[in-house]
Scaffold this active site. Structure first.
Site, mmCIF file in Angstrom:
data_model
loop_
_atom_site.group_PDB
_atom_site.id
_atom_site.type_symbol
_atom_site.label_atom_id
_atom_site.label_comp_id
_atom_site.label_asym_id
_atom_site.label_seq_id
_atom_site.Cartn_x
_atom_site.Cartn_y
_atom_site.Cartn_z
ATOM 1 N N LYS A 29 85.863 26.214 -20.900
ATOM 2 C CA LYS A 29 84.813 26.127 -19.900
ATOM 3 C C LYS A 29 83.498 25.778 -20.549
ATOM 4 O O LYS A 29 82.466 25.345 -19.644
ATOM 5 C CB LYS A 29 84.639 27.564 -19.121
ATOM 6 C CG LYS A 29 84.750 28.523 -19.863
ATOM 7 C CD LYS A 29 83.305 29.346 -19.730
ATOM 8 C CE LYS A 29 83.029 30.052 -20.786
ATOM 9 N NZ LYS A 29 81.692 31.052 -20.762
ATOM 10 N N THR A 47 79.047 30.065 -15.630
ATOM 11 C CA THR A 47 78.534 29.382 -16.905
ATOM 12 C C THR A 47 77.920 28.032 -16.233
ATOM 13 O O THR A 47 76.963 27.855 -17.121
ATOM 14 C CB THR A 47 79.753 28.943 -17.892
ATOM 15 O OG1 THR A 47 80.542 30.216 -17.953
ATOM 16 C CG2 THR A 47 79.206 28.791 -19.338
#
Lengths: 253, 253
Positions: free
Chosen positions: A106, A163
């Site tokens: 990610k 994120t």
């Protein structure tokens, strides 16, 4: 740098479970953190605590949800009770590989999402990058032995979203600066913290080759970060790809 | 309000495909828009164009990705060419039900995400609401005949993210105002556009009962919007639920 078994021995009884809080893959060996743990601390049950857990918000007392992944559900449930509070909700998952791979990958997608921000594209593009980014993460993660539902959960999608949208994310920040046309060395020099995705992008592309998986977004991030490709060209490169069925190359399609 | 077949007849040859651009469910009948089309314009191939497509950004010339869903892949591919431009990327999908249900349900989740914003929680909470919200959407959507991968794609996750993070989203705005403690009637009165999620939340809860599916987030949205429950209590209600395995109740678990 790895600690040795001798250095760690005084701190741990042999039956104590060891939980990784790191999101990344070892350079060179391409090992996941629990694989490193299995070498450094053999015999202990190994697992991972991961999810959309920006540290600053947890310290501020905001609610957050997390996942503790252990192969043994009994240990996972025991650790769930250890970590959980009224504001920190902990779910169990048996898919250690999927949770770990998602956490590492990610960061690369956060750079891509940040690049789109830096280029001034809107929320449609951001949502598309996150969605197609998760598809890439799922493709590689499943090829590495992870399970699809994990990538749709808090450790996959949840962590990826946090994120990619948070101003606090270091990886997103690096991408944003790249999107504004700055050089990677300059950006890293002025940061006082690690942006894991910069290193991970190299390992991720090696894994893509090893497992024969196509990762167009990760490949563009790698080209910008490690080969000096301008972010505007990376963006144009992604727009120039052929579109087809949305499920092309997904597990089960 | 539905148009009659007679009113629409002059505009359409019988073989012309009809594509729905609406995201919602009919009040009372609980029908999807292509089901309504099948009644109003029987015999035409029916489908849907959906995805993270905030209109303002597309008008501004920003890139966006979309999904055209038709049961017949040949028609889907023909429409893909009709709609696609250099900046508007169109993927095909055969899962009309999944694409439609996702588009209707995401508006309810956008209210939940907005409520969290209004309450001042951070990006961890936002990511968790979106992720668990998608799990609810997937559970109900699959019970209604949609396919899991659709919910992980642009029509599901993609549209959900764009709607939950965009300041332009009307449903997110309604949630934000509710989170700040304002009354629903007051919020709706001052808006000059429809926030579909307010109406959809009622239909969604009826469908949850019909299909025997648990939707904790949608239920809290419904309680706040239609039963006057304060947003702070809804938030506390969600935090008070038992946590268990993350995949509990998911298809295949």
């Amino acid at each position: 740098m790895r600690a040795t078994a001798e250095e760690l021995a005084p701190f741990l009884r042999p039956w104590v479970p060891v939980v990784s809080l790191s999101k990344g893959l070892e350079q060179g060996s391409r090992l996941r953190m629990t694989e490193v743990l299995a070498q450094v601390l053999p015999g202990h049950p190994h697992g991972v605590l991961t999810g959309p857990n920006l540290a600053k918000e947890i310290l501020a007392g905001d609610a957050a949800a997390s996942v503790v992944a252990m192969e043994d559900p009994t240990i996972a449930e025991a650790l769930q009770e250890v970590f959980a509070t009224d504001l920190f909700r902990v779910y169990t998952n048996h898919d250690v590989i999927g949770c770990e791979v998602a956490g590492a990958l990610k960061n690369v997608m956060a750079i891509a999402s940040g690049m789109a921000d830096g280029l001034g594209t809107g929320d449609n593009t951001r949502a598309a990058v996150i969605t197609r980014g998760l598809a890439e993460l799922t493709r590689l993660g499943c090829a590495m032995g992870g399970e699809q539902p994990t990538f749709s959960g808090l450790a996959g999608m949840g962590d990826l979203i946090a994120t990619c949208i948070s101003p606090q994310s270091r990886n997103r920040y690096v991408g944003e600066q790249l999107g504004k046309g700055r050089k990677i060395d300059e950006i890293i020099d002025e940061m006082h913290m690690v942006a894991e995705g910069v290193k991970s992008s190299k390992v991720v592309m090696e894994l893509a080759v090893e497992h024969g998986v196509e990762l167009p977004i990760a490949a563009e991030v790698h080209a910008v970060v490690h080969e000096g490709r301008p972010a505007t060209e990376a963006y144009r490169g992604l727009l120039g790809r052929n579109v087809r069925s949305e499920m092309h190359g997904m597990p089960g399609s």
